[in-house]
Design a protein around this motif. Structure first.
Motif, mmCIF file in Angstrom:
data_model
loop_
_atom_site.group_PDB
_atom_site.id
_atom_site.type_symbol
_atom_site.label_atom_id
_atom_site.label_comp_id
_atom_site.label_asym_id
_atom_site.label_seq_id
_atom_site.Cartn_x
_atom_site.Cartn_y
_atom_site.Cartn_z
ATOM 1 N N GLN A 18 48.915 31.905 50.031
ATOM 2 C CA GLN A 18 50.195 30.960 50.110
ATOM 3 C C GLN A 18 50.232 29.712 49.693
ATOM 4 N N GLY A 19 48.823 29.380 49.039
ATOM 5 C CA GLY A 19 48.481 27.949 48.783
ATOM 6 C C GLY A 19 48.463 26.950 49.788
ATOM 7 N N ILE A 20 48.123 27.375 50.903
ATOM 8 C CA ILE A 20 48.269 26.348 52.052
ATOM 9 C C ILE A 20 46.866 25.420 52.023
ATOM 10 N N GLY A 21 45.880 26.141 51.726
ATOM 11 C CA GLY A 21 44.652 25.412 51.382
ATOM 12 C C GLY A 21 44.630 24.438 50.518
ATOM 13 N N SER A 22 45.212 24.569 49.136
ATOM 14 C CA SER A 22 45.552 23.566 48.226
ATOM 15 C C SER A 22 46.476 22.570 48.673
ATOM 16 N N GLN A 23 47.352 22.898 49.491
ATOM 17 C CA GLN A 23 48.327 21.708 49.902
ATOM 18 C C GLN A 23 47.598 20.992 50.928
ATOM 19 N N LEU A 24 46.677 21.496 51.715
ATOM 20 C CA LEU A 24 46.208 20.485 52.682
ATOM 21 C C LEU A 24 45.250 19.940 51.915
ATOM 22 N N VAL A 25 44.466 20.130 50.863
ATOM 23 C CA VAL A 25 43.582 19.107 50.007
ATOM 24 C C VAL A 25 44.352 18.039 49.412
ATOM 25 N N LYS A 26 45.579 18.616 48.957
ATOM 26 C CA LYS A 26 46.301 17.470 48.118
ATOM 27 C C LYS A 26 46.828 16.428 49.183
ATOM 28 N N SER A 27 47.066 17.027 50.600
ATOM 29 C CA SER A 27 47.358 16.038 51.594
ATOM 30 C C SER A 27 46.504 14.836 51.682
ATOM 31 N N VAL A 28 45.234 15.050 51.604
ATOM 32 C CA VAL A 28 44.001 14.356 52.033
ATOM 33 C C VAL A 28 43.661 13.577 50.521
ATOM 34 N N VAL A 29 44.065 14.044 49.428
ATOM 35 C CA VAL A 29 44.155 13.220 48.166
ATOM 36 C C VAL A 29 44.872 12.279 48.246
ATOM 37 N N ASP A 30 46.368 12.520 48.659
ATOM 38 C CA ASP A 30 47.312 11.767 48.667
ATOM 39 C C ASP A 30 47.063 10.506 49.812
ATOM 40 N N LYS A 34 37.902 6.801 48.200
ATOM 41 C CA LYS A 34 37.373 7.886 47.349
ATOM 42 C C LYS A 34 37.002 9.102 48.075
ATOM 43 N N VAL A 35 37.061 10.266 47.672
ATOM 44 C CA VAL A 35 36.913 11.375 48.554
ATOM 45 C C VAL A 35 35.380 12.163 47.862
ATOM 46 N N VAL A 36 34.517 12.697 48.689
ATOM 47 C CA VAL A 36 33.782 13.509 48.494
ATOM 48 C C VAL A 36 34.119 14.881 49.448
ATOM 49 N N ALA A 37 33.493 15.893 49.053
ATOM 50 C CA ALA A 37 33.919 17.249 49.729
ATOM 51 C C ALA A 37 32.679 18.257 49.748
ATOM 52 N N SER A 38 32.117 17.950 51.075
ATOM 53 C CA SER A 38 30.975 19.005 51.415
ATOM 54 C C SER A 38 31.529 20.552 51.755
ATOM 55 N N CYS A 39 32.746 20.473 51.799
ATOM 56 C CA CYS A 39 33.642 21.875 52.067
ATOM 57 C C CYS A 39 33.792 22.775 50.873
ATOM 58 N N LYS A 93 35.926 21.127 47.544
ATOM 59 C CA LYS A 93 35.339 20.414 46.283
ATOM 60 C C LYS A 93 35.783 21.542 45.118
ATOM 61 N N SER A 94 36.047 22.757 45.133
ATOM 62 C CA SER A 94 36.372 23.619 44.067
ATOM 63 C C SER A 94 37.851 23.241 43.854
ATOM 64 N N VAL A 95 38.646 22.908 44.652
ATOM 65 C CA VAL A 95 39.978 22.846 44.445
ATOM 66 C C VAL A 95 40.312 21.250 43.723
ATOM 67 N N ILE A 96 39.274 20.280 44.310
ATOM 68 C CA ILE A 96 39.448 19.063 43.707
ATOM 69 C C ILE A 96 38.970 19.037 42.079
ATOM 70 N N GLU A 97 37.632 19.486 42.006
ATOM 71 C CA GLU A 97 36.947 19.857 40.618
ATOM 72 C C GLU A 97 37.961 20.194 39.425
ATOM 73 N N LYS A 98 38.698 21.274 40.198
ATOM 74 C CA LYS A 98 39.611 21.932 39.065
ATOM 75 C C LYS A 98 40.989 21.231 38.735
ATOM 76 N N ASN A 99 41.349 20.097 39.515
ATOM 77 C CA ASN A 99 42.528 19.607 39.316
ATOM 78 C C ASN A 99 42.179 18.193 38.620
ATOM 79 N N ASP A 100 42.670 18.102 37.453
ATOM 80 C CA ASP A 100 42.465 16.849 36.496
ATOM 81 C C ASP A 100 43.253 15.544 37.457
ATOM 82 N N GLU A 101 44.558 16.154 38.198
ATOM 83 C CA GLU A 101 45.237 15.006 38.665
ATOM 84 C C GLU A 101 44.376 14.164 39.743
#
Length: 92
Positions: free
Chosen positions: A48-60, A68-73, A77-85
């Motif tokens: 349902q895209g919940i994981g990606s929305q949770l990542v967006k919450s941390v980015v916001d 700044k954000v690093v991701a050991s998860c 890490k995959s979601v952030i690296e794939k999203n230019d924004e």
């Protein structure tokens, strides 16, 4: 979509921060950096895209707090690296 709530070093879905339906957790790393260390979405909420929305919450959150954000998860890490924004807050 379920409401994402902010907890202590986490964002989550559910009524109780200590027993969330889904969550993403992060830990402070020095003065201006956080590490996303876990994303958990149960199978029944998957796809349902919940994981990606949770990542967006941390980015916001990071943007609002000049962090700044690093991701050991691996998922985060995959979601952030794939999203230019998200590259403005990503520390690699």
């Amino acid at each position: 979509m379920a409401e994402i709530k902010q907890g202590s070093n986490k964002f989550y879905i559910g009524d109780d921060e200590n027993n969330p339906q889904a969550q993403i957790t992060f830990q402070p790393q020095g003065d201006n950096q956080i590490n996303i260390d876990h994303t958990g979405v149960p199978d029944e909420l998957g796809g349902q895209g919940i994981g990606s929305q949770l990542v967006k919450s941390v980015v916001d959150y990071a943007r609002e707090n000049n962090l700044k954000v690093v991701a050991s998860c691996p998922f985060a890490k995959s979601v952030i690296e794939k999203n230019d924004e998200y590259q403005d807050v990503y520390a690699g």
